[in-house]
Write a protein that holds these residues in place. Structure first.
Motif, PDB file in Angstrom:
ATOM      1  N   ALA A 215       0.594  -1.204  -0.058  1.00  0.00           N
ATOM      2  CA  ALA A 215      -0.067   0.094   0.018  1.00  0.00           C
ATOM      3  C   ALA A 215       0.693   1.226   0.091  1.00  0.00           C
ATOM      4  CB  ALA A 215      -0.811   0.018   1.241  1.00  0.00           C
ATOM      5  N   ASN A 216       0.525   2.319  -0.729  1.00  0.00           N
ATOM      6  CA  ASN A 216       1.238   3.304  -0.889  1.00  0.00           C
ATOM      7  C   ASN A 216       0.634   4.714  -1.057  1.00  0.00           C
ATOM      8  OD1 ASN A 216       3.738   4.386  -1.559  1.00  0.00           O
ATOM      9  ND2 ASN A 216       3.660   4.464  -3.851  1.00  0.00           N
ATOM     10  N   THR A 253      -1.357  10.720   8.787  1.00  0.00           N
ATOM     11  CA  THR A 253      -2.522  10.791   8.006  1.00  0.00           C
ATOM     12  C   THR A 253      -2.205  10.652   6.643  1.00  0.00           C
ATOM     13  OG1 THR A 253      -3.633  12.425   9.496  1.00  0.00           O
ATOM     14  CG2 THR A 253      -4.333  12.426   7.303  1.00  0.00           C
ATOM     15  N   GLY A 254      -2.581   9.837   5.858  1.00  0.00           N
ATOM     16  CA  GLY A 254      -2.256   9.556   4.491  1.00  0.00           C
ATOM     17  C   GLY A 254      -3.512   9.370   3.550  1.00  0.00           C
ATOM     18  N   MET A 255      -3.315   9.755   2.170  1.00  0.00           N
ATOM     19  CA  MET A 255      -4.356   9.875   1.145  1.00  0.00           C
ATOM     20  C   MET A 255      -4.311   8.777   0.519  1.00  0.00           C
ATOM     21  SD  MET A 255      -5.212  12.898  -1.696  1.00  0.00           S
ATOM     22  CE  MET A 255      -3.714  12.632  -2.529  1.00  0.00           C
ATOM     23  N   VAL A 256      -5.645   8.082   0.392  1.00  0.00           N
ATOM     24  CA  VAL A 256      -5.587   6.681  -0.480  1.00  0.00           C
ATOM     25  C   VAL A 256      -6.790   6.740  -1.577  1.00  0.00           C
ATOM     26  CG1 VAL A 256      -5.004   5.344   1.655  1.00  0.00           C
ATOM     27  CG2 VAL A 256      -7.259   5.657   1.092  1.00  0.00           C
ATOM     28  N   LEU A 265     -13.604   9.114  -3.555  1.00  0.00           N
ATOM     29  CA  LEU A 265     -12.278   8.878  -3.465  1.00  0.00           C
ATOM     30  C   LEU A 265     -11.390  10.271  -4.404  1.00  0.00           C
ATOM     31  CD1 LEU A 265     -11.615   5.398  -3.867  1.00  0.00           C
ATOM     32  CD2 LEU A 265     -11.558   6.449  -1.855  1.00  0.00           C
ATOM     33  N   PRO A 266     -10.203  10.743  -3.860  1.00  0.00           N
ATOM     34  CA  PRO A 266      -9.366   9.879  -2.766  1.00  0.00           C
ATOM     35  C   PRO A 266     -10.038  10.403  -1.389  1.00  0.00           C
ATOM     36  CG  PRO A 266      -8.222  12.154  -3.620  1.00  0.00           C
ATOM     37  CD  PRO A 266      -9.496  11.941  -4.464  1.00  0.00           C
ATOM     38  N   TYR A 267      -9.314   9.639  -0.271  1.00  0.00           N
ATOM     39  CA  TYR A 267      -9.891   9.918   1.097  1.00  0.00           C
ATOM     40  C   TYR A 267      -8.569   9.871   1.796  1.00  0.00           C
ATOM     41  CZ  TYR A 267     -12.387   8.134   5.296  1.00  0.00           C
ATOM     42  OH  TYR A 267     -12.578   7.856   6.528  1.00  0.00           O
TER      43      TYR A 267
END
Length: 458
Positions: A215-216, A253-256, A265-267
């Motif tokens: 996951a990135n 906190t990351g955006m996926v 999305l994105p979220y």
């Protein structure tokens, strides 16, 4: 009369009174198929007869005849195994789940802030190869059906989700709605879908899910400050820096989902990483080999309420639904089925889920009657373990049917008749092979031994 057996029979009657079962059956139009079959004894005979070792419709027929003391044709039993019966079983499973929800237990400790904790999972049942067209398996020579369930930790009971073929991806089966409000949902990787996480958030729910090792997410900001010469994650993609990190935890906190075509999305999610040691207890199930030593999680739980290291503990509670799956397969015979018709497959799977729910309900009622007792008492409520209880419910389910029949005035007087009738050869008018070979006339034109089976007495 056995005190506890009598109590269990009374509890079954309270849970599903005959009138209620018949009304459910009438609502699905099931009773229109054969008015000579009584829906109530058929329902219980089917639930028990299909979840025994080598469960079959023949066993359902025998139990129904023993229950009612009435003879019924095998074809009549078959005619009830339809989509209407699937609907009836699903309807009653839903009814029992609602009954559990009305008396659900308050969650404690880390879970006390949630109304409930839901855990999703699925299990594959191996089918006859003839079922491949409706239920293709994981390979081209394998047929299989998948039962998707959700367990509620508050009620300690599974909830029916769906039945699909074995190839259907879990991500397509879990529909998110207002039922997740104020509740925590735990996912494994099979159910991970970034848009689903966003829907849980919009419906006022909480989630914890494992992330794939590759996951990135793009890191927006870190949720804690590090001292010394450390790598700054902000503005990077996680896979760019993971191999070079030595810190014990990641909290950011990351955006996926930025690369996905979805309106939700994105979220932004909270991304948590907990460094692990490679040892025998590390259960790594990812198909992609990791070049880092972190278990990665996605969540919307607040950082001030749950520390990163608590997520391994939260996520480990997924073992609870695994015990339900094991119970379905090892106790109520969901591991393999010989039936082939689509409706029969779904009916047998629903019967297994129904029996788990019935066992959970009876266990709750037994515990309520026992209450707390002295140390090491055999009647101490907490010492009764659910799977061990289910195994005994399955083992003595015939006795439960008998006591239920007697309490309702059926009598259970037909067992001897069922034994004798079931042993009668349906082809008794045909001559035995030995008799034909010993006394039959042989056609001189016979050319192979297999044709001896056609010899008739001379």
């Amino acid at each position: 009369m056995d005190r506890w057996l009598n109590i269990l029979g009374q509890e079954l009657r309270y849970l599903l009174p005959p009138r209620s079962v018949r009304e459910h059956a009438r609502a699905t139009d099931l009773v229109e198929r054969d008015r000579f079959i009584d829906a109530f004894p058929f329902f219980w005979s089917f639930a028990v007869g299909t979840t025994q070792s080598n469960g079959s419709l023949a066993a359902v027929q025998d139990l129904y005849e023993a229950f009612t003391s009435d003879s019924v044709a095998y074809s009549s039993i078959q005619q009830w195994v339809t989509a209407d019966l699937v609907e009836l079983l699903a309807d009653i499973c839903g009814y029992i789940s609602v009954e559990f929800g009305r008396t659900e237990s308050a969650l404690e400790g880390r879970f006390e802030r949630f109304r409930d904790v839901f855990i999703s999972d699925g299990t594959i049942c191996t089918l006859s190869a003839e079922s491949f067209d409706k239920f293709p398996g994981l390979s081209d020579d394998h047929a299989g059906a998948k039962l998707h369930v959700i367990e509620s930790l508050a009620s300690r009971a599974p909830v029916f989700s769906s039945i699909t073929d074995a190839r259907t991806q879990e991500t397509t089966q879990l529909q998110i709605g207002d039922w997740v409000e104020d509740s925590l949902v735990l996912f494994d990787l099979g159910y991970l879908d970034y848009a689903r996480l966003a829907r849980i958030d919009r419906n006022g729910g909480w989630f914890v899910s494992r992330l794939n090792v590759d996951a990135n997410p793009e890191i927006i900001n870190e949720l804690r400050t590090w001292c010394g010469d450390t790598i700054d994650l902000e503005g990077t993609h996680l896979q760019e820096v993971l191999p070079d990190l030595y810190r014990q935890i990641i909290d950011a906190t990351g955006m996926v989902g930025a690369d996905q075509n979805d309106p939700h999305l994105p979220y932004d999610v909270r991304v948590v990483g907990v460094r692990h040691e490679d040892d025998e207890d590390d259960q790594r199930t990812e198909e992609v080999e990791a070049d880092h030593d972190y278990h990665l999680y996605a969540t919307n739980l607040p950082a001030d309420a749950f520390a990163p290291r608590e997520f391994a503990a939260l996520y480990s509670n997924r073992w609870s639904v695994e015990t339900v799956i094991d119970e379905l397969k090892s106790v109520f015979e969901l591991d393999e089925m010989l039936v082939r018709r689509e409706a029969a497959v779904e009916c047998f799977m629903m019967a297994a889920l129904l029996m788990v729910l019935v066992s959970r309900y009876l266990l709750r009622r037994v515990r309520a009657r026992l209450g707390p007792a002295s140390q090491r008492s055999v009647e101490e409520e907490d010492r009764i373990e659910p799977v061990r209880f289910s195994k005994r419910i399955q083992l003595f389910s015939g006795d439960l049917l008998r006591i239920l029949a007697e309490q309702l005035g059926y009598g259970w007087d037909g067992v001897g008749f069922v034994i004798i009738e079931g042993a009668i050869d349906p082809n008794v008018d045909r001559h035995a092979l030995t008799e034909r070979v010993a006394h039959g006339s042989v056609d001189p034109n016979l050319r192979n031994a297999g044709e001896l089976a056609t010899i008739r007495p001379g």
